[in-house]
Design a protein around this motif. Structure first.
Motif, PDB file in Angstrom:
ATOM      1  N   PHE A 173     -68.150  -0.594 132.088  1.00  5.53           N
ATOM      2  CA  PHE A 173     -68.787   0.415 131.050  1.00  5.53           C
ATOM      3  C   PHE A 173     -70.157  -0.178 131.078  1.00  5.53           C
ATOM      4  CE2 PHE A 173     -64.361   0.178 129.435  1.00  5.53           C
ATOM      5  CZ  PHE A 173     -63.875   1.175 130.021  1.00  5.53           C
ATOM      6  N   PRO A 174     -71.165  -0.014 131.956  1.00  5.76           N
ATOM      7  CA  PRO A 174     -72.377  -0.336 131.936  1.00  5.76           C
ATOM      8  C   PRO A 174     -73.317   0.170 130.943  1.00  5.76           C
ATOM      9  CG  PRO A 174     -72.242   0.862 133.899  1.00  5.76           C
ATOM     10  CD  PRO A 174     -70.754   0.545 133.258  1.00  5.76           C
ATOM     11  N   GLU A 175     -73.261   1.406 130.722  1.00  9.29           N
ATOM     12  CA  GLU A 175     -74.175   1.930 129.750  1.00  9.29           C
ATOM     13  C   GLU A 175     -73.493   1.769 128.261  1.00  9.29           C
ATOM     14  OE1 GLU A 175     -76.928   3.470 130.627  1.00  9.29           O
ATOM     15  OE2 GLU A 175     -76.482   3.049 132.965  1.00  9.29           O
TER      16      GLU A 175
ATOM     17  N   GLU B  14     -66.305  -2.670 109.374  1.00 12.85           N
ATOM     18  CA  GLU B  14     -67.153  -1.889 110.556  1.00 12.85           C
ATOM     19  C   GLU B  14     -67.813  -2.746 111.341  1.00 12.85           C
ATOM     20  OE1 GLU B  14     -70.193   1.884 110.799  1.00 12.85           O
ATOM     21  OE2 GLU B  14     -69.278   1.449 109.141  1.00 12.85           O
ATOM     22  N   ARG B  15     -68.378  -3.642 110.612  1.00 12.12           N
ATOM     23  CA  ARG B  15     -69.255  -4.672 111.378  1.00 12.12           C
ATOM     24  C   ARG B  15     -68.402  -5.425 112.579  1.00 12.12           C
ATOM     25  NH1 ARG B  15     -72.603  -4.900 106.736  1.00 12.12           N
ATOM     26  NH2 ARG B  15     -71.252  -6.256 105.836  1.00 12.12           N
TER      27      ARG B  15
ATOM     28  N   LEU C  46     -75.487  -0.164 125.327  1.00  9.56           N
ATOM     29  CA  LEU C  46     -75.777   0.671 123.821  1.00  9.56           C
ATOM     30  C   LEU C  46     -75.249  -0.461 122.725  1.00  9.56           C
ATOM     31  CD1 LEU C  46     -76.054   2.990 121.963  1.00  9.56           C
ATOM     32  CD2 LEU C  46     -73.606   3.582 122.601  1.00  9.56           C
ATOM     33  N   PHE C  47     -74.035  -1.156 123.065  1.00  7.89           N
ATOM     34  CA  PHE C  47     -73.469  -1.947 121.954  1.00  7.89           C
ATOM     35  C   PHE C  47     -74.306  -3.177 121.907  1.00  7.89           C
ATOM     36  CE2 PHE C  47     -68.986  -0.108 122.407  1.00  7.89           C
ATOM     37  CZ  PHE C  47     -69.223   0.935 121.386  1.00  7.89           C
TER      38      PHE C  47
ATOM     39  N   VAL D  27     -68.012  -5.026 121.166  1.00  2.63           N
ATOM     40  CA  VAL D  27     -68.957  -5.697 121.945  1.00  2.63           C
ATOM     41  C   VAL D  27     -68.388  -6.587 122.915  1.00  2.63           C
ATOM     42  CG1 VAL D  27     -71.180  -7.288 122.267  1.00  2.63           C
ATOM     43  CG2 VAL D  27     -70.756  -5.357 120.634  1.00  2.63           C
ATOM     44  N   ARG D  28     -67.388  -7.604 122.501  1.00  3.59           N
ATOM     45  CA  ARG D  28     -66.680  -8.222 123.112  1.00  3.59           C
ATOM     46  C   ARG D  28     -65.679  -7.539 124.293  1.00  3.59           C
ATOM     47  NH1 ARG D  28     -66.296 -11.132 118.352  1.00  3.59           N
ATOM     48  NH2 ARG D  28     -64.193 -10.175 118.071  1.00  3.59           N
ATOM     49  N   LEU D  29     -65.103  -6.487 123.905  1.00  3.87           N
ATOM     50  CA  LEU D  29     -64.077  -5.753 124.748  1.00  3.87           C
ATOM     51  C   LEU D  29     -64.702  -4.856 125.899  1.00  3.87           C
ATOM     52  CD1 LEU D  29     -61.772  -4.742 121.848  1.00  3.87           C
ATOM     53  CD2 LEU D  29     -61.233  -6.470 123.593  1.00  3.87           C
TER      54      LEU D  29
END
Length: 253
Positions: A205-207, A189-190, A211-212, A197-199
């Motif tokens: 997808f700014p928001e 999961e991590r 979040l990520f 986060v990289r994708l």
């Protein structure tokens, strides 16, 4: 008995309005014995382990003998749900603090479902109809009696909070089972989170990108944090969001 006085057989059994034995002797089998045996099996084997033949066998009877006391498997589930839910705990419904009252009501229901996870798997077949279910509903309605909510909104609150409790308990249980089956899932999961986060392109997808990259995802709870502590925090957060929404609705009423 007039048509107005007629009570369907399943409701008569649910409210224990059954007639006494015509032979004048105590019956060797009754609804309470059947339901208690079925709940014991569900507590041990889960809801999928409950069948009419298995319940009958545990009591030393044939499956057909149960139909004198329980009309069908669906009726047995209704009887089991009301029995397993039990009566609600004593709650101060006169304080006027509807928020604290509903909070305690939700946590009390959660405690019951956590003890009997199979209750979260029972299909919903209609509104509350058993004496214990009605007692829980009565407590919540009494808590809201001093609010300005109309009946439709009170029923909506009951449905919303009750549904949230069931879903939260069931979801946490499923996640716990998944982790127990494969401890490596946490590492996977991590890894998925890091990959996302990289994708996720911040321009597209700014928001979501924010979040990520937030502390919520970048700093997961320590491995030694008890799962129940995390579950309590998650449950409280969701419940408070619901109560906030109810408060806004009350102000608009």
């Amino acid at each position: 008995m007039t048509s107005e006085d007629f009570v369907p057989a399943p409701l008569r059994r649910l409210w224990r309005m059954t007639e006494s034995s015509r032979l004048g002797r105590p019956a060797a089998l009754d609804i309470d014995l059947v339901v208690a045996a079925a709940v014991e099996i569900a507590d041990r084997d889960g809801l999928g382990g409950v069948t009419l033949p298995k319940v009958a066998k545990s009591l030393g009877f044939t499956g057909m003998s149960l139909y004198r006391h329980v009309g069908s498997k669906d009726e047995l589930l209704t009887l089991m749900t009301d029995y397993a839910l039990g009566m609600p705990p004593d709650t101060d419904t006169d304080s006027g603090d509807w928020r604290e009252g509903l909070r305690r009501w939700a946590f009390a229901q959660r405690a019951v479902l956590q003890r009997r996870l199979w209750l979260t798997r029972v299909p919903i077949s209609g509104p509350p109809s058993g004496p214990n279910q009605i007692a829980w509903m009565e407590v919540a309605l009494a808590i809201m009696s001093r609010t300005r909510l109309d009946w439709a909104h009170k029923v909506g609150v009951l449905s919303l909070i009750g549904g949230y409790v069931v879903q939260a308990v069931r979801q946490h249980s499923e996640l716990a089972e998944s982790r127990a089956e494969d401890r490596r899932e946490a590492d996977a999961e991590r890894d998925r989170t890091r990959a996302l986060v990289r994708l996720v392109d911040p321009e597209r997808f700014p928001e979501t990108a924010q979040l990520f990259s937030s502390a919520l995802f970048q700093a997961p709870p320590p491995s030694d944090t008890p799962c129940e502590t995390v579950a309590d925090a998650d449950f409280s957060l969701g419940l408070e969001l619901i109560l906030d929404g109810i408060a806004v609705r009350m102000e608009r009423s």
